[in-house]
Scaffold this motif. Structure first.
Motif, mmCIF file in Angstrom:
data_model
loop_
_atom_site.group_PDB
_atom_site.id
_atom_site.type_symbol
_atom_site.label_atom_id
_atom_site.label_comp_id
_atom_site.label_asym_id
_atom_site.label_seq_id
_atom_site.Cartn_x
_atom_site.Cartn_y
_atom_site.Cartn_z
ATOM 1 N N LEU A 183 -16.539 -1.069 9.469
ATOM 2 C CA LEU A 183 -15.459 -2.269 9.797
ATOM 3 C C LEU A 183 -15.368 -3.292 8.032
ATOM 4 C CD1 LEU A 183 -15.738 -3.958 13.105
ATOM 5 C CD2 LEU A 183 -13.568 -1.836 12.549
ATOM 6 N N LYS A 184 -16.077 -3.089 7.173
ATOM 7 C CA LYS A 184 -16.368 -3.513 6.542
ATOM 8 C C LYS A 184 -15.118 -2.955 5.346
ATOM 9 C CE LYS A 184 -19.631 -4.289 2.411
ATOM 10 N NZ LYS A 184 -21.419 -4.073 2.071
ATOM 11 N N GLN A 185 -14.333 -4.240 5.081
ATOM 12 C CA GLN A 185 -13.564 -3.740 4.108
ATOM 13 C C GLN A 185 -13.074 -3.673 3.082
ATOM 14 O OE1 GLN A 185 -10.144 -7.090 5.241
ATOM 15 N NE2 GLN A 185 -12.137 -8.325 3.420
ATOM 16 N N VAL A 186 -13.124 -2.302 2.290
ATOM 17 C CA VAL A 186 -13.011 -1.748 1.194
ATOM 18 C C VAL A 186 -12.249 -2.941 0.253
ATOM 19 C CG1 VAL A 186 -12.174 -0.779 -0.495
ATOM 20 C CG2 VAL A 186 -12.926 0.355 2.134
ATOM 21 N N SER A 187 -12.999 -3.647 -0.694
ATOM 22 C CA SER A 187 -12.513 -5.408 -1.720
ATOM 23 C C SER A 187 -13.117 -5.078 -2.784
ATOM 24 C CB SER A 187 -13.324 -5.892 -0.953
ATOM 25 O OG SER A 187 -13.136 -6.760 0.059
ATOM 26 N N ASP A 188 -13.654 -2.842 -3.138
ATOM 27 C CA ASP A 188 -13.735 -2.563 -4.553
ATOM 28 C C ASP A 188 -12.627 -2.467 -5.449
ATOM 29 O OD1 ASP A 188 -14.088 -1.311 -7.184
ATOM 30 O OD2 ASP A 188 -15.211 1.074 -5.738
ATOM 31 N N ALA A 189 -12.439 -3.182 -6.222
ATOM 32 C CA ALA A 189 -11.069 -3.214 -7.519
ATOM 33 C C ALA A 189 -10.424 -1.380 -7.301
ATOM 34 C CB ALA A 189 -10.662 -4.652 -8.062
ATOM 35 N N LYS A 232 -9.151 -0.272 5.996
ATOM 36 C CA LYS A 232 -10.299 -1.010 5.775
ATOM 37 C C LYS A 232 -9.858 -1.694 4.556
ATOM 38 C CE LYS A 232 -13.509 1.862 8.221
ATOM 39 N NZ LYS A 232 -14.588 3.209 7.831
ATOM 40 N N ALA A 233 -8.367 -2.116 3.893
ATOM 41 C CA ALA A 233 -8.321 -2.085 2.464
ATOM 42 C C ALA A 233 -8.449 -3.944 2.659
ATOM 43 C CB ALA A 233 -7.351 -2.123 2.071
ATOM 44 N N ASN A 234 -9.175 -5.267 1.544
ATOM 45 C CA ASN A 234 -8.713 -6.055 1.877
ATOM 46 C C ASN A 234 -7.775 -6.580 2.060
ATOM 47 O OD1 ASN A 234 -8.725 -9.085 0.909
ATOM 48 N ND2 ASN A 234 -11.059 -8.615 0.790
ATOM 49 N N PRO A 235 -6.475 -7.117 2.852
ATOM 50 C CA PRO A 235 -5.226 -7.437 2.777
ATOM 51 C C PRO A 235 -4.964 -7.571 1.184
ATOM 52 C CG PRO A 235 -6.207 -7.708 5.004
ATOM 53 C CD PRO A 235 -7.360 -7.727 4.266
ATOM 54 N N ALA A 236 -5.733 -8.966 1.408
ATOM 55 C CA ALA A 236 -4.688 -9.662 0.155
ATOM 56 C C ALA A 236 -5.172 -9.130 -1.510
ATOM 57 C CB ALA A 236 -5.696 -10.758 0.574
ATOM 58 N N GLN A 237 -5.900 -8.493 -1.172
ATOM 59 C CA GLN A 237 -6.682 -8.265 -2.278
ATOM 60 C C GLN A 237 -5.312 -6.644 -2.796
ATOM 61 O OE1 GLN A 237 -9.812 -6.805 -2.682
ATOM 62 N NE2 GLN A 237 -10.528 -6.664 -4.921
ATOM 63 N N MET A 238 -5.049 -5.391 -1.978
ATOM 64 C CA MET A 238 -4.501 -4.813 -1.623
ATOM 65 C C MET A 238 -2.758 -5.431 -2.107
ATOM 66 S SD MET A 238 -3.876 -1.613 -1.525
ATOM 67 C CE MET A 238 -4.867 -0.114 -0.687
ATOM 68 N N ASN A 239 -3.038 -6.487 -1.216
ATOM 69 C CA ASN A 239 -0.988 -6.594 -1.773
ATOM 70 C C ASN A 239 -1.023 -7.562 -3.320
ATOM 71 O OD1 ASN A 239 -0.148 -6.556 1.194
ATOM 72 N ND2 ASN A 239 -0.481 -8.611 1.218
ATOM 73 N N GLU A 240 -2.217 -7.583 -3.794
ATOM 74 C CA GLU A 240 -2.221 -7.900 -4.853
ATOM 75 C C GLU A 240 -2.056 -7.143 -5.864
ATOM 76 O OE1 GLU A 240 -5.405 -10.578 -7.109
ATOM 77 O OE2 GLU A 240 -4.933 -11.082 -5.661
ATOM 78 N N ILE A 241 -3.044 -5.576 -6.144
ATOM 79 C CA ILE A 241 -2.826 -4.942 -6.413
ATOM 80 C C ILE A 241 -1.227 -3.729 -6.237
ATOM 81 C CG2 ILE A 241 -3.953 -2.294 -6.486
ATOM 82 C CD1 ILE A 241 -6.310 -3.363 -5.943
ATOM 83 N N LEU A 242 -0.787 -3.663 -5.464
ATOM 84 C CA LEU A 242 0.548 -3.271 -4.982
ATOM 85 C C LEU A 242 1.609 -3.075 -5.738
ATOM 86 C CD1 LEU A 242 0.393 -2.615 -0.978
ATOM 87 C CD2 LEU A 242 1.268 -0.391 -3.141
ATOM 88 N N LYS A 243 1.632 -4.717 -5.900
ATOM 89 C CA LYS A 243 2.549 -5.724 -6.026
ATOM 90 C C LYS A 243 2.701 -5.662 -7.666
ATOM 91 C CE LYS A 243 4.107 -9.346 -3.494
ATOM 92 N NZ LYS A 243 3.623 -10.618 -2.616
ATOM 93 N N LYS A 244 1.526 -5.957 -8.401
ATOM 94 C CA LYS A 244 0.981 -5.258 -9.872
ATOM 95 C C LYS A 244 1.622 -4.052 -10.023
ATOM 96 C CE LYS A 244 -2.813 -4.450 -11.862
ATOM 97 N NZ LYS A 244 -4.379 -4.721 -12.069
ATOM 98 N N LYS A 245 1.276 -3.318 -9.623
ATOM 99 C CA LYS A 245 1.415 -2.057 -10.049
ATOM 100 C C LYS A 245 2.841 -1.313 -9.477
ATOM 101 C CE LYS A 245 -3.114 0.280 -10.542
ATOM 102 N NZ LYS A 245 -3.092 1.177 -11.375
ATOM 103 N N LEU A 246 2.783 -1.748 -8.533
ATOM 104 C CA LEU A 246 4.358 -1.271 -8.261
ATOM 105 C C LEU A 246 5.292 -1.785 -8.981
ATOM 106 C CD1 LEU A 246 5.218 -1.275 -4.741
ATOM 107 C CD2 LEU A 246 5.148 0.596 -5.955
#
Lengths: 95, 482
Positions: free
Chosen positions: B417-423, B466-480
């Motif tokens: 259940l460990k979430q992926v926080s590796d950028a 498993k993605a860390n939701p906050a981190q994933m949102n940030e990366i998505l926003k940036k890349k999109l």
């Protein structure tokens, strides 16, 4: 304060005593003389004296909270007029 | 027309002593009839009462818990009436000099409809020691009444409030606060089904600010739900009676749970004249300062003090603080859990008032039977706080802990259940998604913001949740954004 025979009847009724008229008259006379005595005592000046709750000037002794009694139901109920399933039976009470 | 409701309560709390108030017979609940009715309980001639120290101690503790005056000298009196379950023909009680004098209790009245929750101080008039009566069984004895005197002589503390309550909600909040308090300080088990906590409610109505109206007393309510129903019915009945030009007669009424109605039980002409007088069999009860101080030293931190601490030091709302102090077990659980995550009181409170309470309810358990320990819950909370697991992952950890036990770290490991926080890993996933959905990316970039959710969905799927939701949102926003 004078006591009426109605007062005597009320006290008798609260104490669940059935009394004939003659008994009420007799009790009225006796109780009136007791009230007479009280009236005499009330003439004594008691200003500044704290009323006592008990004739003895002592404090209540206390018992530790430990069970000391065992059931003596059979013994106690052997003198009861009527018992059933461990209960004392009495004439029906309706609230 | 406006009416104001005025309510005062008399509550009989059965004190949790091992023996009766005036004899060494057991008070255990559920014994065979009359096997705990000793010579004093059945009032055989010649017996004398000897006061139970444990009962007095509990009364003193109640006085300490409500900031009340504890009488250095109090007196027992006889309350005379005839009833077969009262074998002496009088109940030993206290009249002029009760053991506990004026005190107070702060109550939390919960939000009702649009009303905001609020706090209120209810004044306590007094609390006095007395003995309970036996039980009458009216059915099934071919026209006779059966008497069980096991309960006769059980110690009670009768707690009387001032008529300070102005609604059924306030009356119930008061009764609940008192119910919490007597269990909290360990003087009463609070079992309402077994009659350990019985409420008499005095109700009257009046014009706001006017003279007090005539009250009627609803006797022997043994659940908060019945209390609500009984007060609602009684208030409406009194208002209807007065508005139709009638008068309220002072009376004692009983609540019938089957019909939801209150009905008068004793009429005025039969009103009791109890002829109280000091009991010559008992000397005055003296309570020295030393004894009071000894007991004060054994008192736990009270709910009110914890509530203030939770609000002022932990930043919780008054509602959260009141909920967490509904029982001592709950407060202890909260404080033990908080040790793992001392800076996250709110999260801690939310989990206990939310998931833990809901699951206890579903499984019909009380806090002491809670299958997970504060250490387990605290272990899980610290993994949320440090970002190891997401909230949804935490729910799964919680469910597993509840049904199978285990520490959070083991469950996280075993279930992956460990979430992926590796950028780096997250960015690679996002790059792939963008490459595979060029058309949607173009739509998004031309202003269709709503598509963001679509990308979040793809990203979570790609990471198997498993993605860390906050981190994933940030990366998505940036890349999109491109």
């Amino acid at each position: 304060m004078s006591l009426t025979t109605d007062d005597v009847k009320k006290v008798a009724s609260l104490a669940r005593l059935a009394m004939t008229d003659a008994e009420i008259q007799a009790a009225h006379a006796q109780m009136s003389s007791i009230f007479g005595l009280i009236e005499e005592m009330q003439a004594v000046n008691t200003d500044g004296i704290e009323p006592m709750a008990h004739a003895q000037d002592l404090a209540q002794r206390l018992r530790e909270d430990v069970v000391s009694e065992t059931s003596q139901r059979e013994l106690f109920q052997s003198v009861a007029p009527q018992v059933e399933r461990g209960l004392y039976l009495v004439p029906q009470v309706i609230e | 027309m406006q009416w104001e409701i005025v309510i005062g309560l008399e509550i009989h709390a059965q004190l949790s002593t091992k023996t009766k108030i005036f004899s060494g017979a057991s008070t255990a609940f559920g014994a065979e009839p009359n096997t705990q009715a000793d010579a004093v309980s059945i009032a055989l001639p010649g017996v004398l009462p000897v006061l139970n120290k444990g009962a007095v101690e509990r009364a003193i503790k109640f006085g300490l818990a409500t900031g009340a005056h504890i009488a250095p000298r109090s007196v027992f009196a006889r309350k005379n009436y005839f009833y077969p379950d009262l074998p002496k023909g009088y109940q030993i009680s206290q009249m002029d000099l009760p053991v506990v004098g004026k005190g107070e209790l702060t109550i939390h009245v919960p939000a009702v409809g649009k009303e905001q929750p609020y706090e209120k101080v209810v004044r306590l008039t007094r609390a006095h020691l007395e003995e309970d009566a036996g039980k009458s069984l009216h059915e099934d004895f071919h026209g006779m009444t059966g008497i069980d005197l096991n309960r006769a002589g059980t110690p009670l503390l009768e707690i009387v409030s001032e008529p300070d309550m102005r609604s059924a909600a306030e009356a119930i909040a008061y009764a609940k606060s008192l119910h919490t308090l007597v269990r909290w300080i360990g003087i009463c088990d609070g079992n309402m089904q077994e009659g350990s906590f019985r409420c008499d409610v005095n109700v009257s109505v009046r014009r706001p600010g006017g003279e007090l109206g005539t009250r009627r007393e609803i006797k022997n309510l043994n659940s908060f739900k019945f209390m609500q129903q009984a007060i609602d019915y009684e208030v409406q009945w009194q208002i209807d009676t007065l508005e139709n030009g009638g008068k309220i007669q002072q009376a004692t009424v009983l609540f019938n749970p089957d019909t939801g109605e209150t009905r008068s039980m004793r009429s005025k002409e039969e009103a009791h004249d109890y002829r109280y007088f000091p009991d010559p069999d008992l000397l005055p009860l003296e309570i020295g300062k030393e004894w009071i101080e000894q007991l004060r030293a054994t008192m736990p931190e009270l709910p009110r003090s914890k509530q203030l601490r939770y609000v002022n030091e932990l930043g919780l709302s008054a509602y959260d603080a009141a909920t967490l102090t509904a029982s001592r077990e709950m407060a202890d659980f909260f404080e033990a859990t908080l040790q793992a995550v001392p800076k996250d009181a709110k999260a801690c409170a939310n989990w206990i008032m939310g998931e833990v309470s809901a699951q206890l309810n579903r499984d019909n358990l009380e806090m002491p039977q809670c299958p997970i320990t504060p250490q387990q819950l605290g272990g899980m909370l610290s993994r949320i706080v440090d970002g190891t697991i997401s909230n949804s992952g935490a729910k799964e950890v919680f469910r597993t802990m509840w049904s199978e036990g285990g520490a959070a770290d083991e469950i996280i490991e075993a279930k992956g259940l460990k979430q992926v926080s590796d950028a780096g890993a997250l960015e690679a996933m996002v790059d792939e998604i963008i490459a595979a959905n060029a058309d949607k990316v173009a739509e998004y970039r031309s202003g269709k913001d709503k598509l963001f959710g679509f990308f979040v969905g793809l990203a979570m799927k790609a990471s198997k949740g498993k993605a860390n939701p906050a981190q994933m949102n940030e990366i998505l926003k940036k890349k999109l954004a491109g």
